[in-house]
Design an enzyme around this catalytic site. Structure first.
Site, mmCIF file in Angstrom:
data_model
loop_
_atom_site.group_PDB
_atom_site.id
_atom_site.type_symbol
_atom_site.label_atom_id
_atom_site.label_comp_id
_atom_site.label_asym_id
_atom_site.label_seq_id
_atom_site.Cartn_x
_atom_site.Cartn_y
_atom_site.Cartn_z
ATOM 1 C CE1 TYR A 155 22.105 -10.615 -8.915
ATOM 2 C CE2 TYR A 155 21.666 -10.841 -6.568
ATOM 3 C CZ TYR A 155 21.935 -10.048 -7.668
ATOM 4 O OH TYR A 155 22.030 -8.682 -7.502
ATOM 5 C CE LYS A 162 22.262 -5.895 -5.661
ATOM 6 N NZ LYS A 162 22.751 -4.492 -5.749
HETATM 7 O O1 0WE Z 1 22.638 -7.190 -9.614
HETATM 8 C C1 0WE Z 1 22.681 -7.562 -10.770
HETATM 9 C C2 0WE Z 1 24.006 -7.628 -11.486
HETATM 10 C C3 0WE Z 1 25.089 -8.060 -10.548
HETATM 11 C C4 0WE Z 1 26.438 -8.349 -11.151
HETATM 12 C C5 0WE Z 1 26.619 -8.822 -12.431
HETATM 13 C C6 0WE Z 1 27.912 -9.090 -12.881
HETATM 14 C C7 0WE Z 1 28.168 -9.661 -14.239
HETATM 15 C C8 0WE Z 1 29.570 -9.360 -14.740
HETATM 16 C C9 0WE Z 1 27.532 -8.157 -10.339
HETATM 17 N N1 0WE Z 1 28.784 -8.412 -10.753
HETATM 18 C C10 0WE Z 1 28.975 -8.867 -12.000
HETATM 19 N N2 0WE Z 1 30.273 -9.138 -12.384
HETATM 20 C C11 0WE Z 1 30.611 -9.423 -13.657
HETATM 21 O O2 0WE Z 1 31.777 -9.690 -13.955
HETATM 22 N N3 0WE Z 1 21.518 -7.966 -11.373
HETATM 23 C C12 0WE Z 1 20.270 -7.953 -10.624
HETATM 24 C C13 0WE Z 1 21.467 -8.477 -12.750
HETATM 25 C C14 0WE Z 1 21.590 -9.968 -12.693
HETATM 26 O O3 0WE Z 1 22.808 -10.547 -12.508
HETATM 27 C C15 0WE Z 1 22.584 -11.909 -12.440
HETATM 28 C C16 0WE Z 1 21.222 -12.187 -12.582
HETATM 29 C C17 0WE Z 1 20.571 -10.936 -12.730
HETATM 30 C C18 0WE Z 1 19.110 -10.706 -12.893
HETATM 31 C C19 0WE Z 1 23.499 -12.953 -12.237
HETATM 32 C C20 0WE Z 1 23.054 -14.262 -12.211
HETATM 33 C C21 0WE Z 1 21.707 -14.527 -12.352
HETATM 34 C C22 0WE Z 1 20.773 -13.512 -12.539
#
Ligand code: 0WE
Length: 255
Positions: A155, A162
């Site tokens: 993450y 966050k």
């Molecule tokens: O907050 C999120 C998503 C955040 C996110 C995801 C992406 C993927 C595609 C922000 N920016 C991008 N940019 C991109 O190009 N989550 C809580 C979901 C999430 O994202 C992760 C997670 C989880 C759970 C990323 C890595 C590891 C776990």
């Protein structure tokens, strides 16, 4: 039954039917709120607008929250159309995909800047746009994730964002409290959204989440929407600066 009739909500972050913003919009609509729903750009417009058209009385607006000019013109348009505002939902986050894998120590200055700008500063910017329209008080909410507190592999820079976002919630709560505007975060368990789709081992993460959480299951967008509806309502009239977990209880476990 919560009644938001006569209240207007602006929702940021609608991309498609899997968006958390969509789950929240549906719940606010069901409670009778008038909705202004924002999508990022022309590319997102068609899919977003077809969903918005499913909610009678809802209107779509284009607003990229990384642009001060677009935020200014959005709130001018909202003031013109609705006069005042009671609810703001911020369900926006972004980091370059290359930052969400590999060694955290290789986080780039540009990736850090982008993640902070789109995922954290934007909450401050839209709150500043909304506050003058919240003349009878209001409820502002954003979306967080447990990785703000404890390490979730990959993450990476989003975790720093966050953490900053949750801190911004506390400072906004303090700043806007005298206007009776409450500011809170909903910390959702992992959900398969467009943003999460690019995440390599999301399926495995969701399986582990369901295995370890007290409720032994994952959460969905409408459950996040239910918590958002509560925070938007008078039932939450003394709750501000808070992080509300909608995660099947995952966050309370130590082992
Ligand atoms: O907050 C999120 C998503 C955040 C996110 C995801 C992406 C993927 C595609 C922000 N920016 C991008 N940019 C991109 O190009 N989550 C809580 C979901 C999430 O994202 C992760 C997670 C989880 C759970 C990323 C890595 C590891 C776990």
């Amino acid at each position: 039954m919560i009644n938001l009739a006569g209240k207007t909500a602006v929702v940021f972050g609608l991309a498609n039917k899997r968006s958390i913003a969509w789950g929240i919009a549906q719940q606010l609509h069901r409670a009778g709120a008038t909705l202004a729903i924002c999508y990022q750009n022309e590319r997102m417009k068609q899919e977003a607008q077809s969903l918005i058209d499913e909610l009678p009385g809802a209107s779509g607006f284009q607003c990229d929250v990384s642009s001060d000019a677009e935020i200014d013109s959005l709130f001018a348009a909202l003031k013109e159309k609705y006069g005042k505002l009671e609810i703001l939902v911020h369900a926006v986050a972004f980091a370059p995909a290359s930052e969400l894998r590999g060694d955290f120590i290789n986080t780039t200055r540009e990736g850090f800047r982008t993640a902070m700008d789109v995922s954290v500063y934007s909450l401050i910017a839209v709150s500043r746009g909304a506050a003058p329209l919240m003349t009878d008080g209001g409820s502002i909410m954003t979306m967080s994730y447990y990785a703000a507190e404890k390490v979730v592999p990959n993450y990476n820079v989003m975790a720093i964002a966050k953490s900053g976002l949750e801190c911004a919630v506390r400072y906004l709560a303090w700043n806007l409290g005298p206007k009776n505007i409450r500011v809170n975060a909903v910390s959702a368990g992992p959900i398969k959204t467009l943003a999460a789709r690019g995440v390599g081992d999301l399926t495995e993460m969701m399986r582990a989440h369901a295995e370890r959480a007290p409720l032994h299951r994952n959460v969905d967008q409408l459950e996040v929407g239910g918590a958002a509806l509560f925070l938007a309502s008078d039932l939450a009239s003394a709750i501000t600066g808070e992080v509300l977990y909608v995660d099947s209880g995952y966050n309370v476990m130590g082992f």
